[in-house]
Each structure stands twice: as C-alpha cells, then as structure tokens.
Design a protein around this motif. Sequence first.
Motif, PDB file in Angstrom:
ATOM      1  N   ALA A  34      -1.383  -1.091   5.326  1.00 34.38           N
ATOM      2  CA  ALA A  34      -2.574  -1.814   4.857  1.00 34.38           C
ATOM      3  C   ALA A  34      -2.363  -3.327   4.932  1.00 34.38           C
ATOM      4  O   ALA A  34      -3.252  -4.074   5.373  1.00 34.38           O
ATOM      5  N   GLN A  35      -1.173  -3.784   4.503  1.00 33.23           N
ATOM      6  CA  GLN A  35      -0.895  -5.210   4.574  1.00 33.23           C
ATOM      7  C   GLN A  35      -0.861  -5.680   6.026  1.00 33.23           C
ATOM      8  O   GLN A  35      -1.346  -6.779   6.366  1.00 33.23           O
TER       9      GLN A  35
ATOM     10  N   HIS B 137       0.124   1.117   1.409  1.00 34.62           N
ATOM     11  CA  HIS B 137      -0.420  -0.174   0.971  1.00 34.62           C
ATOM     12  C   HIS B 137       0.512  -1.318   1.328  1.00 34.62           C
ATOM     13  O   HIS B 137       0.072  -2.372   1.814  1.00 34.62           O
ATOM     14  N   ASP B 138       1.825  -1.101   1.093  1.00 34.97           N
ATOM     15  CA  ASP B 138       2.782  -2.188   1.299  1.00 34.97           C
ATOM     16  C   ASP B 138       3.124  -2.416   2.757  1.00 34.97           C
ATOM     17  O   ASP B 138       3.678  -3.479   3.091  1.00 34.97           O
TER      18      ASP B 138
ATOM     19  N   GLU C  66       4.010  -8.357  -0.746  1.00 37.01           N
ATOM     20  CA  GLU C  66       2.800  -8.210  -1.545  1.00 37.01           C
ATOM     21  C   GLU C  66       2.368  -9.547  -2.145  1.00 37.01           C
ATOM     22  O   GLU C  66       1.189  -9.897  -2.143  1.00 37.01           O
TER      23      GLU C  66
ATOM     24  N   ARG D  98       1.682   3.961  -2.026  1.00 36.11           N
ATOM     25  CA  ARG D  98       2.337   2.676  -2.187  1.00 36.11           C
ATOM     26  C   ARG D  98       2.930   2.195  -0.867  1.00 36.11           C
ATOM     27  O   ARG D  98       2.821   1.013  -0.509  1.00 36.11           O
TER      28      ARG D  98
ATOM     29  N   GLY E 243      -1.777  -3.329  -5.803  1.00 39.45           N
ATOM     30  CA  GLY E 243      -0.542  -3.931  -5.329  1.00 39.45           C
ATOM     31  C   GLY E 243       0.384  -4.322  -6.453  1.00 39.45           C
ATOM     32  O   GLY E 243       1.597  -4.096  -6.390  1.00 39.45           O
TER      33      GLY E 243
END
Length: 396
Positions: A210-211, A206-207, A314, A203, A359
Amino acid sequence: MLQRPQRGDPFWLRALLWWEGFSWALIVLIALGTLVGGTPAPRKYGLLALLAVLALCYTLVRGFPRNWLVRPYGYLCVLVLVLGGVSFLESGFGVLYTVTLVQFVVFVDSLRSALVYSALGATAITLGATVRDGWSADLLASNTVSSLGVYAVGAVIAILTPKALAMRDERAQLRADLKTAQWELTQVYQRQGAAEERERLAREIHDTLAQGFASIIVLAEAARAGLSATPDRSAQQLHSIEQTARENLAEARILVGAAPHSTVADGSIATTLRRTLDRFTEDTGLTVTAELAELTDADCDRPVRVALLRCTQESLANVRKHAEASTVGVVLALHPHGIELEITDDGRGFVVGESPGFGLNGMRRRLAEFGGSLAITSSLGDGTRMLATLPLNGRS
C-alpha cells in the motif's frame, strides 16, 4: 440400565458384567443336561419350556430394549417366575438364582429395585423348592437360610455395582466434556490464529504494497505535471516509480510464498535507514537530517531491524501525505534500556487522539511484538514527534 462392560471399568466390575453373558452359557449347559438326562418327560419339557421363554424374553430385551412386548422390569418378573418354576420342577435348579444374580442389578436403575427383585428371586426359589418337597416349617426354614446366603451376596453386588456404574458414567461424562472443551479450545485457537494471520497480512500489505502504491501515485502525478517544464526531474521520478514497482513486486511474491524470504534490512540498520532516507529525499525534495548509530547484530537482529524500518517508512509516508513539512529529522540511538528511533518534522501537526489510523496502530502492534512501545507527540501547527523504543535484541 442394560449396562455392558466398558473400557476403563474396574476389573471386578467388568468381570461382573461379563458374567451376565457367561451365565447364559451355564443355562445352555443346564438345558442340554436336562435334555439328555433322566428327568421324566413332563418335568423335562416343562423345564425346557421355561428356559426357552426366559431366553426369548432376554433376547427381546437385549436386542430391542424399547420394544413394547418385554421391558427390562418385565423381563425380571419373567425371570422371578421362571426361577420359581424350575425350582418347583426339579431339585438343584435353584442354582439358577446364583447364576442369574447379576441380572437383578444390570436390568434396573436404582438400588431399591435391585434389592427388591433380588429378594423376589430368592423368595421364588425358596417357595418352589419347599412346595416341591412337601410343605413344612423346617423345610421352609432350611430353604430360606440357603436362599438368604445367596441373597446377601446379591445385596452386596446390588450396593456396589450402581455406585461403580455411576462413577464410570461420571468419568465418561467428564471425558466427553473434556473432549468437547478441547475441541472448542482448538476452534478458538484456530479462529484466533486466523485473525492474527489476517492482521499480520493486513499490516504487511499496508506497510509494503500500500505504501509503495501510494508512492507510485504521488510520483506519477508529479512526473506528469513536470514533463514539459522539468523533464530531467520527471525522468528521475519515473525511475523511482520503476524501482518502487519492482520492490512492490518482490514484496508481493514474498507475501504469497513465491519467494523464499525478504532481503529487506539484510544489512545494518543504519545503512538500511540511510538508503530509505535518501530515496525519500530524492522523491520529495525535503531536507532530511539523520543521526544513525551503528548497531551490531547482537543489539539489533533482523526482525528488530525490519520493525524499525517499517516504522520509519510509515512515519515518512505520513509526512509525505499529511504533514506539509519542509524538514525531517531522524535519530537512531542506543541506550542502556534499549534502542530508540525518533522521527520529527516541522509540519502542520495533528490531534493525536483524533487520528488513530491503521498505520499508527500497526506500528504499535509491530513494536509490541518485541516488547517495545510507540509514543506520538503532536499538536496543530507544531509538527510531529514519533518515538519508537525497543529493548535490546527484542528482549523486554
């Protein structure tokens, strides 16, 4: 059985089981007394031979319980014969029955066997002494009464000991089962902890990373396309790429433990969100309207501020990648029941049930950690509304 004293046994049971070993000390003393005493040679050597045979069989059955030569019940048969023999050879040697009484219990695996072999031992010393002193009914009755007294004690021991041993074994099994259950539970907690940590890292990656990389890709493509036509705009986008890359590097160092802690959301949540929205406007050119309440640390501590920031990032990333919107609205408000963060756009929308997304699930789990919830409202062509609700200061 071949039972031995164990930790946790009642005192009387441990004393009883230790008596088995102590009895051999008495047998050795009896043998030495016979050896140096005035017993005639034929009877002396006979007594010593019988005791030696008994000692040999005991050594075999204790040291090698699975040997083919002497098994526990075979040893008890030898013991019965030796008791009869020594009672026949010498007066007073019937005391060996009392000394070895415990062995009729610890070498068997049932109450009936203990009672039967104890009775055989009592019978052996009775017959041995009676035959030695000359057979008569009065002598037999006298010896029988004496042996029955000792046998009664043996019967009590035979009745109580197996029950105590069974209770001990049951407790030992319960302790073993508990230890196994504790080990299994520890493994479950370790696996659960590892899974939760992997989920948390996924998480966070991703937050953050990745973003950030997705933003860098979009900005790089836009900058390359506008190099000749809008060089100033491309320069601004390159600056955003550099800034985003630096932020990603800082987040990566935090994730791998190379930095002490994140400085994200160190200020007020309103200031943090304004800075994020300004970057979003600068990078995308979209119109953003914001109504951000100034919340105190008492209303919104740092972990809650981070959760609200990640939800905002997100949502904005989804707007950039999927919505094709022209305007975005952000409202941060404080209510008696808690904090609400609402983000809306006028984009193309989507079918919520058909787009679970990592997400969105990550936002739900992040908010759930603080007792909060996430509501998504959207339909094709009507834009999207994201509403995050958190109790005050993470209190549910």
